[in-house]
Design a protein around this motif. Structure first.
Motif, short mmCIF file in Angstrom:
data_model
loop_
_atom_site.label_atom_id
_atom_site.label_comp_id
_atom_site.label_asym_id
_atom_site.label_seq_id
_atom_site.Cartn_x
_atom_site.Cartn_y
_atom_site.Cartn_z
N ALA A 138 -20.64 103.72 16.07
CA ALA A 138 -19.21 103.53 15.83
C ALA A 138 -18.68 102.24 16.45
N LYS A 139 -19.49 101.57 17.26
CA LYS A 139 -19.03 100.34 17.91
C LYS A 139 -18.96 99.19 16.90
N GLN A 140 -18.04 98.27 17.15
CA GLN A 140 -17.89 97.09 16.31
C GLN A 140 -19.06 96.13 16.53
N MET A 141 -19.50 95.50 15.45
CA MET A 141 -20.48 94.43 15.58
C MET A 141 -19.74 93.18 16.02
N THR A 142 -20.20 92.58 17.11
CA THR A 142 -19.59 91.36 17.62
C THR A 142 -20.68 90.41 18.07
N ASP A 143 -20.29 89.17 18.27
CA ASP A 143 -21.23 88.20 18.83
C ASP A 143 -21.46 88.56 20.29
N ARG A 144 -22.70 88.56 20.71
CA ARG A 144 -23.08 88.89 22.08
C ARG A 144 -23.92 87.75 22.64
N GLU A 145 -23.80 87.55 23.94
CA GLU A 145 -24.64 86.55 24.61
C GLU A 145 -24.84 86.98 26.05
N VAL B 118 -31.50 89.89 17.22
CA VAL B 118 -31.35 88.67 18.03
C VAL B 118 -31.21 87.49 17.09
N THR B 119 -30.20 86.66 17.35
CA THR B 119 -29.98 85.49 16.50
C THR B 119 -30.48 84.20 17.15
N VAL C 199 -29.77 84.61 25.59
CA VAL C 199 -30.07 85.37 24.38
C VAL C 199 -28.76 85.65 23.65
N ARG C 200 -28.79 85.49 22.32
CA ARG C 200 -27.62 85.75 21.49
C ARG C 200 -27.96 86.74 20.38
N ALA C 201 -26.95 87.52 19.98
CA ALA C 201 -27.10 88.46 18.88
C ALA C 201 -25.73 88.74 18.27
N HIS C 202 -25.73 89.25 17.06
CA HIS C 202 -24.52 89.78 16.43
C HIS C 202 -24.84 91.24 16.16
N LYS D 258 -21.27 87.80 27.37
CA LYS D 258 -20.10 87.63 26.51
C LYS D 258 -20.19 88.62 25.37
N GLY D 259 -19.03 89.08 24.93
CA GLY D 259 -18.95 89.92 23.75
C GLY D 259 -18.82 91.39 24.07
#
Length: 152
Positions: free
Chosen positions: A16-23, A76-77, A98-101, A143-144
């Protein structure tokens, strides 16, 4: 009030969580004598430990859910692993971004990557110095997501 899941190992529901940019940014340090550090920088019969540590870090990012039972596989992006020797002080600092959406963060991927990088250095240099220490494993920034931006 206790949860019906209290004490039961499980993966947390994130659907149910929103997809957001993460780092996430993490670091770890291998501490050794300056002589051992100079040998490491010069290379070993096993190859270039600095490049091996970078590769190990990248591989660890991709395999974190296989190593840690409660981590979700995430998309992972991007990931960078920096390995910085300081011969004068006898340290090698491994830092990973590390980054992901996705619906969950990448902190565990970043921490797993720096640890794998430091373990790789240790393994390639243990022949020359038994007294190395892996120290200062830390999340530096995230972040995110719901909790937003956090910085050590």
């Amino acid at each position: 009030m206790s949860s019906r899941h209290e004490g039961v190992a499980r993966i947390v529901e994130v659907g149910a969580k929103q997809m957001t940019d993460r780092e996430a940014v993490a670091e770890c340090v291998v501490s050794m004598t300056p002589d051992a550090c100079a040998r490491l920088v010069a290379g070993t019969p096993k190859g270039n430990p600095l490049e091996a540590a970078r590769i190990a870090g990248v591989m660890a990012v991709k395999r974190t859910p296989d190593l840690l039972p409660f981590c979700h596989p995430i998309a992972v992006t991007g990931a960078e692993v920096l390995v910085e020797p300081d011969e004068r002080n006898g340290t090698i600092r491994v830092q990973t971004t590390v980054r992901a959406h996705d619906r969950t963060g990448v902190e565990m991927e970043a921490l797993t990557a720096v640890t794998a990088g430091c373990l790789t250095i240790y393994g390639m240099l243990e022949r020359y110095e038994k007294g190395m220490r892996i120290v200062a494993v830390a999340l530096l920034e995230k972040k995110g997501g719901r909790s937003g931006h956090w910085k050590r």
